[in-house]
Design a protein around this motif. Structure first.
Motif, PDB file in Angstrom:
ATOM      1  N   MET A 153       0.852  -1.197   0.000  1.00 29.14           N
ATOM      2  CA  MET A 153       0.000   0.000   0.000  1.00 29.14           C
ATOM      3  C   MET A 153       0.884   1.243   0.000  1.00 29.14           C
ATOM      4  SD  MET A 153      -2.917  -1.159   2.725  1.00 29.14           S
ATOM      5  CE  MET A 153      -1.827  -2.136   3.745  1.00 29.14           C
ATOM      6  N   THR A 178      -6.755   3.852   3.983  1.00 29.00           N
ATOM      7  CA  THR A 178      -5.532   3.125   3.646  1.00 29.00           C
ATOM      8  C   THR A 178      -4.472   3.339   4.723  1.00 29.00           C
ATOM      9  OG1 THR A 178      -6.069   3.796   1.406  1.00 29.00           O
ATOM     10  CG2 THR A 178      -3.991   2.642   1.720  1.00 29.00           C
ATOM     11  N   ARG A 179      -4.391   4.599   5.194  1.00 30.33           N
ATOM     12  CA  ARG A 179      -3.397   4.909   6.219  1.00 30.33           C
ATOM     13  C   ARG A 179      -3.652   4.049   7.458  1.00 30.33           C
ATOM     14  NH1 ARG A 179      -1.564   8.585   9.905  1.00 30.33           N
ATOM     15  NH2 ARG A 179      -3.695   8.896  10.603  1.00 30.33           N
ATOM     16  N   ALA A 193      -5.187   1.213   7.513  1.00 24.80           N
ATOM     17  CA  ALA A 193      -4.879  -0.178   7.165  1.00 24.80           C
ATOM     18  C   ALA A 193      -3.377  -0.434   7.277  1.00 24.80           C
ATOM     19  CB  ALA A 193      -5.378  -0.481   5.755  1.00 24.80           C
ATOM     20  N   ALA A 220      -1.734   8.060   0.682  1.00 20.34           N
ATOM     21  CA  ALA A 220      -2.837   7.245   1.183  1.00 20.34           C
ATOM     22  C   ALA A 220      -3.983   8.088   1.733  1.00 20.34           C
ATOM     23  CB  ALA A 220      -2.325   6.328   2.292  1.00 20.34           C
TER      24      ALA A 220
END
Lengths: 372, 255
Positions: free
Chosen positions: B68, B77-78, B80, B73
């Motif tokens: 990722m 996403t960050r 995650a 991000a």
């Protein structure tokens, strides 16, 4: 006669054809160096070559080395020699070399317009961070209301205890004294008009509408806003806030929301406490003027409405939001080092009190137009 | 970069204010290795680490963590990414108002739906892994610096991350405690397959744990050497690398 090694340092300057000879002798420690520094440096100023005759130096520590280094730096570009210094000391002098402050690159001089631009840019950045903080706090406060399960209630109750329960004695004392002083001061002139009965109206109205919430909020800024700033500031310095962030926890939701919520909840209670204690103070003065308590009570009920009280308590809650919020914000803005924590604490109290006064002014205008 | 890379940094450029710290930094960390970031004091080792864990953003370039992209991000996403890493800060950064087990419980309570008894058990197990289960109810201020670092590792491992970042694990510790910490790192890597990214400049520790090192340099603003530590020590021709591994002062003649 003292031992040769204990002889204090002496300096003697001899002018020679192309410059000066400086004869140093004795013990060149801090005391000795202090004694010979001025004449020795004067020898450098004479210009031309400089020869230091150091054969008579019996002891030389860091101060002596600094003197010799400063002489070498002062004679830069001109012939310079040290003669007869004991090898042990000479090694030290060679290691240090010239002693002169390093050239500090001058900061580029900016014109007034560039400086204005820099200042505006810095202020803009600050304003942006503050808006972001306010926005983030409001978002997570709303979330806390909608999903109370996500709030850290343990922190909330701890803060409630520290900011509320433990503040009770000081709040009662301060409220009582304020009521007492106000009643006493206004009783003197009002008595001349035979209007001392209305001291009760004056004190109760100003306490309920203004002074109760205001003084409670100032106290909160001093006791609790500063504590928030210091606590969160120390966490910031210890990288605990970074640790929260890298765990995926939002510092505002985690640290700010419980504290601000507690400040909002506790403030109406503190203001009410202040009101009641202040009214007792006023009652004491009224009784000393010869009025029975029931008269005081009748004046109180006649002068104030429940709207005065509720408006004041609502203001108190808003003050709690401001003081708690600004305390946490200053804490999160802390840079690095212990001094930064102190600075944040100071700033939290100053901006807290400033915000309270500003908000109080706004409320005065608002209540006037709303006819409250 | 290698196919099994878990961290890939490409063309990263960053700094503070007008000062450039790294000009064009690219490197990869393979899954399951102990990767050590080396360099002299002030060359930006800890700053690089803070970029890798998303506390700082680079000016340009990309940082890929477990497939990722971190730099660009979005919030989801960050999060995650953050869920797959753990960080041990230099001083431990344990929460001072909580005891050790509460510190370890915190990420479990926030991110899992485990029942309370299970959270307690998992937290205790993590503390046991670092040998601190007997101190579960001590406050961070009541234990030694080395124990605090081990507790911080336990907290960093609470959610079983794939990558653990350690900022100077052996700084300020005596050689025995430091060696114990190294042993712990190797054991965790062996048994749990965790990838370690470690910032340190303890030579003994480097040779004990590192599979691969990179050496950063203030002057060139980038990597001056990369490879297994023993190879750098024996084969590198770079004067700074040689001095570093042979513990020589800057003005000593290069061996």
């Amino acid at each position: 006669m003292p031992d040769a090694a204990d002889r204090p340092a002496t300096a003697e300057v001899r002018i020679v054809a192309d410059g000066a000879d400086l004869v140093l002798a004795g013990r060149l420690d801090a005391a000795g160096t202090a004694a010979v520094w001025v004449p020795a440096m004067a020898a450098v100023q004479k210009g031309g070559s400089l020869t230091v005759d150091a054969a008579g130096i019996t002891y030389c520590d860091g101060s002596g080395v600094a003197l010799l280094g400063a002489l070498r730096a002062g004679a830069a570009g001109r012939p310079f020699a040290i003669r007869g210094l004991q090898p042990g000391f000479q090694t030290l002098v060679d290691l240090v070399g010239e002693v002169a402050p390093p050239a500090v690159p001058a900061a580029p001089r900016l014109g007034p317009i560039s400086r204005l631009g820099h200042a505006a840019y810095a202020m803009g950045g600050e304003a942006k961070r503050q808006v972001a903080f306010v926005g983030e706090t409001l978002v997570y406060l709303t979330e806390a209301v909608r999903r109370p399960g996500r709030v850290r209630w343990s922190d909330f109750f701890l803060t409630l205890e520290a900011a509320g329960v433990r503040a009770v004695p000081i709040m009662v004392l301060m409220g009582f004294l304020i009521g007492l002083i106000m009643a006493f001061q206004s009783a003197i002139p009002m008595r001349r008009f035979g209007a001392d009965l209305f001291v009760a109206d004056l004190v109760s109205l100003s306490l309920l509408r203004e002074l109760g919430p205001l003084m409670a909020a100032v106290m909160l800024a001093g006791r609790t806003g500063s504590a928030f700033a210091a606590e969160i500031g120390t966490m910031k310095v210890n990288e605990e806030v970074d640790a929260l962030t890298t765990m995926g926890l939002v510092p505002v939701r985690f640290l700010v929301v419980p504290r601000v919520l507690a400040a909002i909840v506790v403030m109406p209670f503190l203001a009410m406490l202040m009101n009641v204690a202040g009214l007792f103070g006023c009652l004491v003065v009224m009784m000393s003027l010869g009025y029975p308590p029931v008269t005081f009570f009748n004046q109180l009920v006649g002068a104030t409405t429940h709207l005065d009280l509720l408006g004041g308590l609502f203001k108190a809650a808003v003050f709690g939001l401001l003081v708690g919020g600004v305390g946490c914000m200053r804490g999160l803005q802390t840079t690095t080092g212990a001094a930064a924590v102190g600075e944040s604490t100071t700033r939290s109290v100053v901006s807290g009190i400033l915000l309270i006064i500003l908000a109080d002014g706004l409320f005065a205008v608002l209540f006037f137009y709303l006819d409250l | 970069m290698a196919a099994d890379a878990i961290i890939t940094v490409e063309h990263m450029r960053t700094g503070f204010g007008a000062q450039v710290l790294f000009e064009d930094l690219s490197f990869g960390v393979a899954r399951g290795e102990v990767f050590v970031i080396l360099g002299g004091s002030g060359c930006g080792k800890s700053t690089l680490l803070k970029h890798l864990i998303g506390l700082y953003s680079p000016w340009s370039g990309s940082i890929d963590i477990a497939g990722m992209e971190l730099v660009t991000a979005d919030e989801a996403t960050r999060l995650a990414i953050l869920r797959r890493i753990g960080v041990m800060y230099q001083q431990g950064a344990l929460f001072g108002s909580m005891n050790l087990i509460e510190n370890v419980r915190l990420p479990l309570e926030e991110f899992t739906r485990l029942p309370d008894a299970a959270v307690e058990a998992v937290a205790l197990a993590k503390l046991k892994l670092v040998g601190l289960d007997r101190f579960a109810f001590h406050m961070p201020s009541e234990i030694s610096g080395g124990m605090r670092k081990r507790a911080a590792i336990a907290r960093a491992m609470a959610l079983d991350p794939e990558i653990l970042f350690l900022d100077e694990p052996s700084a300020g510790l005596d050689p025995i405690t430091s060696a114990e910490l190294d042993e712990l790192i190797l054991q965790l890597r062996r048994s749990l397959g965790i990838t370690f990214v470690v910032v340190t400049h303890e030579l003994a520790s480097i040779f004990a744990i590192a599979d691969r090192v990179i050496m950063l340099d203030k002057e060139t603003r980038g990597i001056i050497a990369e490879g297994p530590p023993a190879r750098l020590r024996d084969e590198s021709r770079h004067p700074f690398v040689r001095r570093f591994f042979h513990r020589q002062a800057a003005d000593a003649p290069a061996a």
